[in-house]
Design an enzyme around this catalytic site. Structure first.
Site, short mmCIF file in Angstrom:
data_model
loop_
_atom_site.label_atom_id
_atom_site.label_comp_id
_atom_site.label_asym_id
_atom_site.label_seq_id
_atom_site.Cartn_x
_atom_site.Cartn_y
_atom_site.Cartn_z
N GLU A 1 -16.91 -0.66 29.39
CA GLU A 1 -17.36 -0.52 30.78
C GLU A 1 -17.69 -1.83 31.47
OE1 GLU A 1 -20.43 2.42 31.20
OE2 GLU A 1 -19.08 4.04 30.59
N GLU B 1 -8.65 5.83 31.12
CA GLU B 1 -7.72 6.04 32.23
C GLU B 1 -8.31 6.85 33.38
OE1 GLU B 1 -5.17 9.89 30.67
OE2 GLU B 1 -4.50 7.88 30.07
N ARG C 1 -20.48 10.26 40.53
CA ARG C 1 -20.81 11.36 39.63
C ARG C 1 -20.57 12.68 40.35
NH1 ARG C 1 -20.45 9.93 34.49
NH2 ARG C 1 -21.96 8.34 33.86
N GLU D 1 -18.89 1.12 24.09
CA GLU D 1 -19.13 1.46 25.49
C GLU D 1 -19.50 0.24 26.32
OE1 GLU D 1 -18.53 4.12 27.26
OE2 GLU D 1 -17.90 5.37 25.57
N ALA E 1 -22.91 3.44 29.38
CA ALA E 1 -23.18 4.54 28.46
C ALA E 1 -21.91 5.35 28.23
CB ALA E 1 -24.26 5.45 29.03
#
Length: 177
Positions: free
Chosen positions: A96, A138, A64, A92, A76
């Site tokens: 993920e 991507e 992050r 999602e 999320a």
């Protein structure tokens, strides 16, 4: 009761981005004075508390940039324009983690930072996972993990889980025991 509402006198959008917009409002305060408010406009997001058949919590680990660190988080992502909440949650989860599910239920919705943002995150729960394939965006790089409650609590203690949605998820699972 005193009127606590701030009346907007002027509003100016100063940035329009892919994920957020930033607006500065001039407001009249309850005492008649004026002030400014910097407001982040966000389309909203969903997150999924997903448990495997073994009762393990599905997490993703990703870097992050605003925090300059890796975090473990529940899957999320942000809502697309006009997208239904449950559709976004299912999308999602699969994008993920590669998991699909037979059923999903809404748990709670909350504002992430109401002092400066209108982001509303909707938390869902499922324990009916079906393994499939991940479909990462991507520009999305993450690793998948499955942890039991004790491991999740240890990650929390080590501050490797410290975002609100995932802290909530761990506490939610603790309360379910």
């Amino acid at each position: 009761m005193t009127d606590l509402v701030e009346k907007t006198l002027h509003s100016k959008t100063i940035f329009e981005g892919k994920v957020i917009d930033l607006r500065v409002d001039t407001v009249e305060l309850p005492n008649g004075e004026t002030s400014t408010r910097e407001i982040v406009k966000h389309p909203g997001a969903v997150a999924v508390i997903a448990l495997t058949d073994e009762g393990k919590l599905v997490l993703v680990q990703q870097y992050r940039k605003p925090l300059e660190k890796l975090l473990f988080e529940i899957p999320a992502g942000k809502l697309d324009p006009g997208e239904a909440l449950e559709t976004c949650a299912l999308r999602e989860l699969e994008e993920e983690t590669g998991y699909r599910c037979r059923s999903i239920e809404h748990v709670v919705s909350f504002y992430t930072s109401p002092g400066f943002s209108d982001e509303l995150i909707h938390i869902y729960f499922t324990d009916t996972l079906i393994r499939g394939e991940r479909h990462l965006d991507e520009d999305e790089f993450l690793e998948n993990y499955e942890v039991d409650l004790q491991e999740a609590l240890q990650l929390l203690k080590e501050k490797k889980i410290d975002d609100a949605k995932t802290v909530y998820a761990v506490q939610y699972l603790q309360m379910q025991q």
